[in-house]
Design an enzyme around this catalytic site. Structure first.
Site, short mmCIF file in Angstrom:
data_model
loop_
_atom_site.label_atom_id
_atom_site.label_comp_id
_atom_site.label_asym_id
_atom_site.label_seq_id
_atom_site.Cartn_x
_atom_site.Cartn_y
_atom_site.Cartn_z
N GLU A 49 24.97 40.48 11.51
CA GLU A 49 26.17 40.96 12.32
C GLU A 49 27.31 40.99 11.11
O GLU A 49 28.18 41.95 10.91
CB GLU A 49 26.66 40.49 13.45
CG GLU A 49 25.37 40.99 14.37
CD GLU A 49 25.62 42.26 14.73
OE1 GLU A 49 26.56 43.17 14.82
OE2 GLU A 49 24.51 42.81 15.42
N ASN A 53 29.50 43.91 8.98
CA ASN A 53 30.74 44.30 9.31
C ASN A 53 31.29 44.37 7.82
O ASN A 53 32.41 45.01 7.51
CB ASN A 53 31.41 43.06 9.86
CG ASN A 53 31.29 43.20 11.54
OD1 ASN A 53 30.76 44.22 12.00
ND2 ASN A 53 31.69 42.30 12.27
N ARG A 111 29.02 52.47 16.99
CA ARG A 111 29.16 50.82 17.38
C ARG A 111 29.78 50.55 18.29
O ARG A 111 30.69 51.33 19.19
CB ARG A 111 30.19 50.28 16.16
CG ARG A 111 29.92 50.92 14.74
CD ARG A 111 29.81 49.85 13.64
NE ARG A 111 28.96 50.39 12.60
CZ ARG A 111 27.98 49.77 12.32
NH1 ARG A 111 27.34 48.78 12.84
NH2 ARG A 111 26.94 50.45 11.32
N1 LIG Z 1 34.67 42.34 7.62
C1 LIG Z 1 35.61 43.16 8.23
N2 LIG Z 1 36.49 43.75 7.75
C2 LIG Z 1 37.18 44.52 8.39
N3 LIG Z 1 37.33 44.76 9.51
C3 LIG Z 1 36.48 44.21 10.19
C4 LIG Z 1 35.32 43.26 9.58
N4 LIG Z 1 34.60 42.78 10.59
C5 LIG Z 1 35.09 43.01 11.71
N5 LIG Z 1 36.10 44.20 11.56
C6 LIG Z 1 36.97 44.89 12.64
O1 LIG Z 1 36.64 44.31 13.74
C7 LIG Z 1 36.05 45.15 14.77
C8 LIG Z 1 35.08 44.43 15.79
O2 LIG Z 1 33.90 43.99 14.97
P1 LIG Z 1 32.81 43.85 15.91
O3 LIG Z 1 31.68 43.43 14.84
O4 LIG Z 1 32.84 43.08 17.10
O5 LIG Z 1 32.30 45.47 16.41
P2 LIG Z 1 31.85 46.64 15.43
O6 LIG Z 1 31.28 46.14 14.06
O7 LIG Z 1 32.86 47.66 15.51
O8 LIG Z 1 30.57 46.99 16.43
P3 LIG Z 1 29.19 46.45 16.39
O9 LIG Z 1 29.19 45.20 15.62
O10 LIG Z 1 28.88 46.20 17.65
O11 LIG Z 1 28.23 47.51 15.61
C9 LIG Z 1 35.33 46.27 13.90
O12 LIG Z 1 35.47 47.55 14.56
C10 LIG Z 1 36.50 46.33 12.85
O13 LIG Z 1 37.56 46.96 13.12
MG LIG Z 2 30.28 44.62 13.94
#
Ligand SMILES: Nc1ncnc2c1ncn2[C@@H]1O[C@H](COP(=O)(O)OP(=O)(O)OP(=O)(O)O)[C@@H](O)[C@H]1O
Ligand SMILES: [Mg+2]
Length: 144
Positions: A49, A53, A111
């Site tokens: 995960e 990200n 997502r």
């Molecule tokens: N490393 C990162 N760099 C920039 N933005 C990030 C990063 N990690 C998370 N985010 C931001 O935080 C939000 C939430 O992250 P999260 O992993 O909870 O959900 P997601 O990636 O959108 O969906 P999923 O993980 O369920 O596929 C993301 O949509 C993004 O906007």
């Molecule tokens: Mg994510």
């Protein structure tokens, strides 16, 4: 006092195929630490995960050739594993918002916004730091 027992570090380009590399690297590191299959599954899930990200959000719209993801694993004498995933991407403007279940900036509807809540739930502690120069997520997991 806890002491460092083992440490491994790798870096790789922000390509989706490297998500499986990160999982296998992690599985190899914890291989001899006597973790149960369900604990191993949790560990692989949080790594994947965090790495996903970094790849899809941190480096969104950037050239993969110059986009590195850093993964560090540390194992301590008190049987804790510290997992750190770092990117030099765009950063997260509002960490509190990003941590909320179902919060996502994904526009394609692929997502679910559950990655960070899952990382939080599957680890014993999670620390997220971010700036416009990048993001670091540090997770602690007790291997007991
Ligand atoms: N490393 C990162 N760099 C920039 N933005 C990030 C990063 N990690 C998370 N985010 C931001 O935080 C939000 C939430 O992250 P999260 O992993 O909870 O959900 P997601 O990636 O959108 O969906 P999923 O993980 O369920 O596929 C993301 O949509 C993004 O906007
Ligand atoms: Mg994510």
């Amino acid at each position: 006092m806890k002491t460092l027992k083992n440490k491994a570090k790798t870096q790789f380009l922000a390509l989706s195929e490297n998500e499986s590399f990160a999982r296998i690297f992690t599985a190899g590191f914890v291989r001899n630490l006597g973790v149960t299959p369900s604990l191993l599954a949790d560990i692989k899930t949080v790594v994947s995960e965090a790495v996903t990200n970094a790849i899809v959000h941190g480096y969104r719209g950037r050239d993969a050739e110059s986009s590195l993801v850093f993964l560090e694993l540390k194992y301590y004498s008190d049987k804790t594993l510290i997992i750190t995933v770092t990117d030099r991407g765009c950063g997260i403007p509002d960490i509190e918002e990003a941590m909320q279940p179902f919060f996502t900036t994904d526009a394609e509807g692929e997502r679910s916004g559950m990655g960070l809540p899952i990382m939080d739930a599957f680890s014993d502690s999670l620390r997220l730091t971010s700036s416009p120069k990048g993001t670091r997520v540090t997770m602690k997991k007790k291997l007991l």
